[in-house]
Write a protein that holds these residues in place. Structure first.
Motif, PDB file in Angstrom:
ATOM      1  N   ARG A   1       0.684  -1.108   0.063  1.00 25.24           N
ATOM      2  CA  ARG A   1       0.010   0.127  -0.060  1.00 25.24           C
ATOM      3  C   ARG A   1       0.879   1.366   0.164  1.00 25.24           C
ATOM      4  NH1 ARG A   1      -4.888   1.773   0.865  1.00 25.24           N
ATOM      5  NH2 ARG A   1      -5.341   3.495   2.290  1.00 25.24           N
ATOM      6  N   LYS A   2       1.870   1.341   0.911  1.00 24.65           N
ATOM      7  CA  LYS A   2       2.738   2.449   1.062  1.00 24.65           C
ATOM      8  C   LYS A   2       3.463   2.567  -0.344  1.00 24.65           C
ATOM      9  CE  LYS A   2       3.436   3.485   5.593  1.00 24.65           C
ATOM     10  NZ  LYS A   2       4.271   4.168   6.668  1.00 24.65           N
TER      11      LYS A   2
ATOM     12  N   ILE B   1       1.413   4.084  -2.607  1.00 28.88           N
ATOM     13  CA  ILE B   1       1.299   5.721  -2.412  1.00 28.88           C
ATOM     14  C   ILE B   1       2.478   6.256  -2.861  1.00 28.88           C
ATOM     15  CG2 ILE B   1       1.145   7.316  -0.604  1.00 28.88           C
ATOM     16  CD1 ILE B   1      -0.478   5.421   1.358  1.00 28.88           C
TER      17      ILE B   1
ATOM     18  N   SER C   1       1.592  10.639  12.619  1.00 31.25           N
ATOM     19  CA  SER C   1       0.479  10.928  11.907  1.00 31.25           C
ATOM     20  C   SER C   1       0.319  12.459  11.725  1.00 31.25           C
ATOM     21  CB  SER C   1      -0.744  10.287  12.479  1.00 31.25           C
ATOM     22  OG  SER C   1      -0.464   8.933  12.699  1.00 31.25           O
TER      23      SER C   1
ATOM     24  N   VAL D   1      -5.433  10.477  -2.403  1.00 30.61           N
ATOM     25  CA  VAL D   1      -4.031  10.915  -1.918  1.00 30.61           C
ATOM     26  C   VAL D   1      -3.689  12.266  -2.013  1.00 30.61           C
ATOM     27  CG1 VAL D   1      -1.664  10.379  -2.748  1.00 30.61           C
ATOM     28  CG2 VAL D   1      -3.226   8.418  -2.616  1.00 30.61           C
TER      29      VAL D   1
ATOM     30  N   GLY E   1       0.152  11.023   1.353  1.00 31.25           N
ATOM     31  CA  GLY E   1      -0.515   9.949   2.261  1.00 31.25           C
ATOM     32  C   GLY E   1      -2.053   9.991   1.857  1.00 31.25           C
ATOM     33  N   VAL E   2      -2.789   9.170   2.279  1.00 31.94           N
ATOM     34  CA  VAL E   2      -4.133   8.888   2.019  1.00 31.94           C
ATOM     35  C   VAL E   2      -4.795   9.776   3.111  1.00 31.94           C
ATOM     36  CG1 VAL E   2      -6.082   7.518   1.988  1.00 31.94           C
ATOM     37  CG2 VAL E   2      -3.937   6.823   1.235  1.00 31.94           C
TER      38      VAL E   2
ATOM     39  N   SER F   1      -8.157  11.207   5.488  1.00 28.61           N
ATOM     40  CA  SER F   1      -9.294  10.537   5.928  1.00 28.61           C
ATOM     41  C   SER F   1     -10.433  11.450   5.997  1.00 28.61           C
ATOM     42  CB  SER F   1      -9.124  10.187   7.476  1.00 28.61           C
ATOM     43  OG  SER F   1      -7.966   9.022   7.466  1.00 28.61           O
TER      44      SER F   1
ATOM     45  N   VAL G   1      -4.293  12.240   8.443  1.00 33.76           N
ATOM     46  CA  VAL G   1      -3.273  10.974   7.497  1.00 33.76           C
ATOM     47  C   VAL G   1      -2.843  10.177   8.603  1.00 33.76           C
ATOM     48  CG1 VAL G   1      -2.011  10.669   5.654  1.00 33.76           C
ATOM     49  CG2 VAL G   1      -3.181  12.959   5.491  1.00 33.76           C
ATOM     50  N   HIS G   2      -3.182   8.776   8.768  1.00 32.90           N
ATOM     51  CA  HIS G   2      -2.402   8.209   9.577  1.00 32.90           C
ATOM     52  C   HIS G   2      -1.233   7.858   9.136  1.00 32.90           C
ATOM     53  CE1 HIS G   2      -1.758   4.527  12.030  1.00 32.90           C
ATOM     54  NE2 HIS G   2      -2.805   4.929  12.919  1.00 32.90           N
TER      55      HIS G   2
ATOM     56  N   ASP H   1       0.429   4.973   8.843  1.00 28.67           N
ATOM     57  CA  ASP H   1       0.571   3.854   7.891  1.00 28.67           C
ATOM     58  C   ASP H   1      -0.136   3.996   6.824  1.00 28.67           C
ATOM     59  OD1 ASP H   1      -1.158   1.386  10.564  1.00 28.67           O
ATOM     60  OD2 ASP H   1       1.148   2.284  10.403  1.00 28.67           O
ATOM     61  N   ASN H   2      -0.512   5.290   6.503  1.00 25.83           N
ATOM     62  CA  ASN H   2      -0.847   5.789   4.952  1.00 25.83           C
ATOM     63  C   ASN H   2      -0.107   6.833   4.578  1.00 25.83           C
ATOM     64  OD1 ASN H   2      -3.106   4.130   4.744  1.00 25.83           O
ATOM     65  ND2 ASN H   2      -4.273   5.403   5.842  1.00 25.83           N
TER      66      ASN H   2
END
Ligand code: GLU
Length: 378
Positions: free
Chosen positions: A270-271, A274, A300, A318, A333-334, A336, A366-367, A369-370
């Motif tokens: 996933r990363k 991104i 984050s 993104v 990042g993604v 939210s 943006v967490h 992890d994202n």
């Protein structure tokens, strides 16, 4: 500085060759260099290793072919030269590989091909088919059609993407120096070659600022940025001399060039997506505190650190993260939250999100992890 590992288990690699490796003073292609590289690639392939070549030199060869010495200022003229030079380049690669009984396949791409999910998968399939056929893909940016917005400009960035799309654990960038030095070896006699880099520090990126030459676009800086992308994706990157490269020894662990080790926290798929492929829909401008939390602590992104929102985007899109509209993004990042919601919660403490929006949501915009850091020099 880490220990130099052996790279014997590597079965797939991308080799990027710069314009200054391939062309001489008069901008004509240096055939012996290409022959030597083809012989190296041939030896690797005999050992069952799959190789992709990313070859620069189209504009350079176009200049040489037309007997020009200086780089044209007008973009259409450069694009025309690329179209002339690309043919010459491929002819010479084809000829060189024929000595080893190998065919070459030309793959010309633009940044848009990596950003669009459909063309990304298509391109991936094309590479896999070429591998099955035992053909050497020779990749370059499609310089004669690429427009500014969809252009990499330098093949260092492009080769990092190619390493991503073919899932090669190693990118070798061949250039006109035998690696990265502690200072510019051309004007500092104390400069020393760095053998292994386990972490790209902002100091290292800063020390290598500056452009290569007019025709070759990138300098050491774009190579380090490419190494950053590749190592963040959990892969190795080597920067080595293209004049007399010995790729077989490099894979056996010989101390050649500079080897960048994969980041232990290598990104998952996933990363990876991104960082390498996703197309950003907007930009979040953040304050210094947020930037330092993201880049130094791996935190984050929270609403409190956001100053401005640029563009229209929805939850799940993104976005790029930067300190100013004119400044390059340091992360991607993604998000939210949509742009509309962010306009209302920017600068506020996370505890107030629900009250302001009238609905709940994650504490982070943006967490971590994202989120991917994409530029370590700032
Ligand atoms: N794509 C350009 C060319 O083939 C070179 C870009 C670069 O030097 O990185 O001329």
């Amino acid at each position: 500085m880490g220990k130099r590992p052996q790279l014997k288990n590597i079965r797939r690699l991308v080799i990027k060759v710069g314009t200054r490796v391939l062309t001489g003073e008069d901008n004509l292609i240096l055939r012996p260099r290409i022959d030597h590289l083809a012989s190296q690639v041939g030896q690797l392939m005999e050992r069952g290793i799959t190789v992709v070549l990313v070859s620069s030199g189209a504009v350079g060869a176009g200049l040489g072919e037309m007997g020009l010495r200086s780089y044209p200022r007008l973009i259409p003229n450069r694009q025309a030269l690329a179209s002339i030079g690309q043919v010459q380049l491929m002819k010479i690669w084809e000829h060189a590989f024929a000595n080893y009984g190998k065919l070459v396949g030309q793959v010309l791409v633009t940044a848009g091909d990596f950003q669009n999910r459909k063309s990304y998968v298509n391109l991936q399939n094309t590479f896999e088919s070429l591998f099955r056929l035992g053909v050497v893909p020779v990749v370059n940016e499609n310089d004669s059609v690429a427009v500014r917005e969809l252009r990499y400009g330098d093949n260092d960035a492009l080769s990092a993407q190619v390493a991503g799309i073919v899932d090669a654990p190693l990118l070798v960038v061949l250039t006109d120096t035998d690696g990265v030095y502690t200072a510019n070896p051309r004007n500092d006699p104390e400069a020393k070659r760095i053998s292994v880099v386990d972490y790209i520090t902002p100091e290292l990126t800063r020390a290598t600022k500056g452009k290569g030459s007019e025709v070759s676009i990138g300098g050491m800086r774009t190579k380090i940025l490419a190494a950053g992308l590749v190592t963040q994706a959990g892969k190795y990157c080597a920067i080595a001399s293209g004049a007399d490269c010995d790729l077989v020894s490099l894979l056996e662990g010989k101390d050649l060039g500079t080897l960048f080790l994969p980041r232990a926290d290598g990104l998952k798929r996933r990363k990876h997506w991104i960082a390498f492929t996703s197309r950003s829909r907007g930009k979040l401008l953040v304050d210094e505190g947020a930037r330092s939390a993201l880049t130094r602590k791996g935190s984050s992104l929270l609403s409190s650190g956001i100053r401005e929102i640029v563009g229209r985007f929805e939850t799940g899109d993104v976005v790029e993260i930067a300190c100013g509209e004119e400044q390059p993004a340091f992360a991607k990042g993604v998000t939210s939250y949509s742009a509309e919601d962010l306009e209302r919660i920017k600068g506020l403490h996370s505890s107030r999100i629900e009250e302001v929006l009238g609905h709940g949501g994650p504490g982070e915009v943006v967490h971590k992890d994202n989120l991917v850091l994409i530029n370590t020099e700032q």
